[in-house]
Each structure stands twice: as C-alpha cells, then as structure tokens.
Design an enzyme around this catalytic site. Structure first.
Site, mmCIF file in Angstrom:
data_model
loop_
_atom_site.group_PDB
_atom_site.id
_atom_site.type_symbol
_atom_site.label_atom_id
_atom_site.label_comp_id
_atom_site.label_asym_id
_atom_site.label_seq_id
_atom_site.Cartn_x
_atom_site.Cartn_y
_atom_site.Cartn_z
ATOM 1 N N ASP A 1 0.745 -0.906 -0.117
ATOM 2 C CA ASP A 1 -0.003 -0.056 0.035
ATOM 3 C C ASP A 1 1.052 1.277 0.003
ATOM 4 O OD1 ASP A 1 0.901 -0.689 2.410
ATOM 5 O OD2 ASP A 1 -0.226 0.403 3.699
ATOM 6 N N GLU B 1 -0.115 -1.394 5.598
ATOM 7 C CA GLU B 1 1.129 -0.227 6.937
ATOM 8 C C GLU B 1 0.848 0.971 6.800
ATOM 9 O OE1 GLU B 1 5.136 0.319 8.083
ATOM 10 O OE2 GLU B 1 4.003 1.126 6.543
#
Ligand SMILES: [Zn+2]
Length: 419
Positions: A86, A181
């Site tokens: 991400d 994350e």
C-alpha cells in the site's frame, strides 16, 4: 549479479507503481481498500510464474510464497522477507507516471506535470551519491510509491534470481507481501506461526547499505476533559467549558523541548495531534515517543500530572486519561537474536557496501512483528522522500538491495553462521 538484476528489478518496479494501492485510515474493512488486492493478486500469479508453487493469498489479502531450500540445506533456519504494497493516504497514489532519469548529473529534476515540483540536490543530499545513476521519480502530481514497491520489486527479483541460480545454497525462504502498513494495520491479521519463518526482514528502508534495528517505542495518551454544558445565556456559575480546559492543557506543554519540532536523533517527544469535542467534553490525543520504553512511562506520568493539574484549576472540570500501546522498540527483541542483524551486516558488506545504522524515528511492521515472535529488522530498499511528490529511488540502489537479499539467504545457510 548487479547487471543481471538491474533490468528485472526496474521493470517490476515500474509495473507495480502504476497500480493504485492507496490505503485509507477511515475504512473498517481489511484490507482498507479493495484496490490493494489488484496488485496482491497479480503478485500471486507472478510468483507462481517464477516457480514458487505455493504462492497464495489469504482471506485478509496477505500474499505468501516459499523459495524452497536447495538440496541439503532444508534444515537451515527459515528466513522471511516482507514488504507492503500500500501507499500513503497523505498523497495521491492514482495515475502514477514513473519517469526514469538516465545518467543523473546533479541537475534539478523538474517534474513535468507540475513544474513547481523540483527535486534538487540541495534539498535531498542523498542525491550526491547518485551521480551517473538512473533515478526514478513520479511526474509531479502523485507520490511515486517506492515506499514500499521498491521493496516488493527487490524481494521478487531476489526470489527469481535464487530460482535461476540453484548453485547458490540457501535454506527455505519465505516471502510476504502485506496491505495497510501506512495506516498502521499491516500486521493486524498477520499469522506469524503460519508464515513459518524464524527470523525476517522488512525491506522498507532508505539509504543504500542501511540496516535498522531500532524503532521508537510508541503509545497514544488520550485525555478526555469533561466540562458541564448548559445554555450559555444562563451559564453563570454553572457552565464549565471543556474546550477551554483542554486548550489550557495543550498550552502548558513545554515549548523548548519534548516536541517533534524541537527534537531529533535519540530524543523522544510528546505530540498532541487530535483535538476534538465541544463544551461538554473535549478529547486530546497525544503521541508519546521514546527509544526506551521506560522513557514512555516517564512522559505519560508527566502528561497525566499536567492534565490533572490543569483540570483542578477549573472548578467543576474533570479529566480521564488512558494510554493505548502502539508499538515497541524492536531492539528489545533483536538484542536476544544477535545473528539477525549480524548476518544482515555481513550481507551488506558482501554486496560491497558500507554498513549504515540509524534508529528509525517511527515504527515499522517489524516493530510489531518482533514482539509477535518474529524478530524483524528493516533493510534498505533505496526509498527517499517518502509520502511526497518528490519521492525517488535509484535503480542501482534497488539492484544492490536485491544483491543483499541474495547474500543474506546464502549466509543463513552457511554452517558456521546459522542458528
Ligand atoms: Zn513503508
């Protein structure tokens, strides 16, 4: 090795950054955005394509795969490599147009889609080590996503290299690619036992040659100031304004230290970052950071005393305080497994690099994983200017990270060093 991996790692990186994988804080789903699954599912296919037969995605979106041990090295410790797919919610991540600037000579790099976005050597001193190299940037309106797609590309390329070079002896290598994350939930559903590695490395660091084994220890202190609301026209002697009490608390925080604006290196801080509520009740959320967990407790006692003293100065007001744990300095765990960092240093040296070590003034997924039973320091991926339109990565650094990963896999299987 570097010439063999340079092309493939760049090709993968350019492919991954074009996929929008932005995570979002406010979502209650997991992963926080469905679009992350597009890249995660593509990775499963790609990993199978390079021969990792067990590549799979689980119900949460975690992708895992195994590079099987070479014959005779099956009993070497299982080592894992992790990266997150991400990108930061703070900066647009859709429509990324990566640009490869060949033969960088130290000039200003003006990004074409917004000429005010200029990457300058003076602002980014790490560029001084990149003269003659290829630099990848975005086009000026988005982040690049090197954080952490550089790490994803490096791990996949290292796995591919190991599969093509069976002469390199190594034990079982586990790969893990994770969502979310950037919104602090990268390990929320990560199953350490199922992953099956004894030690792991996140490949999500900055400068060439770096190994990070220290992160902050982090808590959030939440102070809820209770006032008393009534019609302000008839509030005399009765109304207690929680907004004023909470403001008074914030204004009493020290100005000359203990804040992100005034600290660096190994100093911790307290940082109010959310202030919300109304006359009846106002909540202040404060980040508490220190490299030593005992230093956290000290700061929390200081904040609690300050909040109570403030409330006591406002008759009728009260304050409730609670502390939520965020993560802990991974060094507390890593110190018990010195080989994890020692082997990484050796791998960096074998790649012809100087070992650099700095504490992270933040946390990584490794900070959490280390305390979940998987000791996990952070290796450089070559990422610079995270979460910025001026994010950049050097192709040489990515290729060197691949080399380090390959060396590390070999070192863990060497009889004199394993265990
Ligand atoms: Zn990252």
């Amino acid at each position: 090795m570097i010439d063999e991996v340079r092309g493939p790692v760049l090709e993968r990186f350019l492919r991954y950054v074009r996929v929008d994988t932005q995570s979002i804080e406010a979502s209650t789903g997991y992963p926080s955005t469905q679009k992350q699954l597009v890249l995660l599912e593509a990775l499963v296919e790609e990993l199978r394509g390079i021969g990792l037969a067990d590549a799979a995605i689980d119900e949460w979106g975690y992708v895992t795969a195994t590079v099987p041990a070479t014959p005779g090295a099956e009993s070497a410790p299982v080592v894992g490599f992790l990266a997150h797919v991400d990108t930061s919610p703070e900066m647009p991540g859709a429509g990324v147009k990566p640009i490869v600037h060949r033969d960088y000579r130290g000039q200003d790099l003006v990004l074409p889609d917004d000429p005010t976005a200029v990457l300058r050597l003076a602002d980014s001193p790490a560029l001084a080590e990149q003269i003659g190299q290829e630099i990848v940037t975005a086009s000026g309106t988005t982040l690049l996503g090197a954080d952490n797609k550089a790490g994803v590309a490096e791990i996949v390329t290292a796995a591919d290299y190991l599969m093509r070079h069976p002469e390199i002896v190594h034990g079982p290598i586990r790969l893990g690619f994770t969502p979310d994350e950037e919104v602090g939930r990268g390990t929320a559903h990560f199953d350490v036992a199922k992953f099956g590695a004894r030690f792991a490395y996140t490949v999500d660091g900055e400068t060439l040659g770096e190994i990070q084994q220290e992160s902050f220890s982090a808590d959030t202190l939440i102070a809820v100031f209770q006032g008393f609301n009534t019609h302000p026209g008839y509030g005399k002697g009765r109304l207690v304004n929680a907004i004023k009490v909470a403001s008074d608390f914030v204004s009493r925080l020290p100005r000359s230290g203990l804040s992100p604006e005034t600290t660096a290196d190994r100093d911790g801080y307290v940082h109010p970052y959310v202030f919300e509520g109304g006359v009846d009740k106002t909540t202040v959320r404060v980040l508490v950071r220190d490299f030593v967990t005992a230093g956290l407790a000290e700061k929390e006692t200081f904040l609690s005393n300050l909040a109570r003293a403030t409330a006591a100065d406002w008759p009728g007001a009260a304050v409730e305080i609670r502390v939520e744990e965020s993560y802990r300095n991974m060094r507390e765990v890593l110190d018990r497994f010195p080989n994890v960092v020692a082997h990484a240093r050796e791998a960096i040296r074998r790649a012809g690099l100087e070992v650099r070590e700095h504490p992270i003034r933040g946390g990584t997924d490794g900070s959490k994983l280390s305390f979940m039973g998987l000791p996990t320091p952070n290796l450089f991926a070559g990422e610079h200017n995270f979460h910025s339109r001026l994010e950049w990565v050097s192709v040489r650094d990515m290729a060197k990270a691949v080399e380090v990963i390959v060396h590390l896999c070999a070192i863990w299987a060497e009889p004199e060093t394993s265990g």
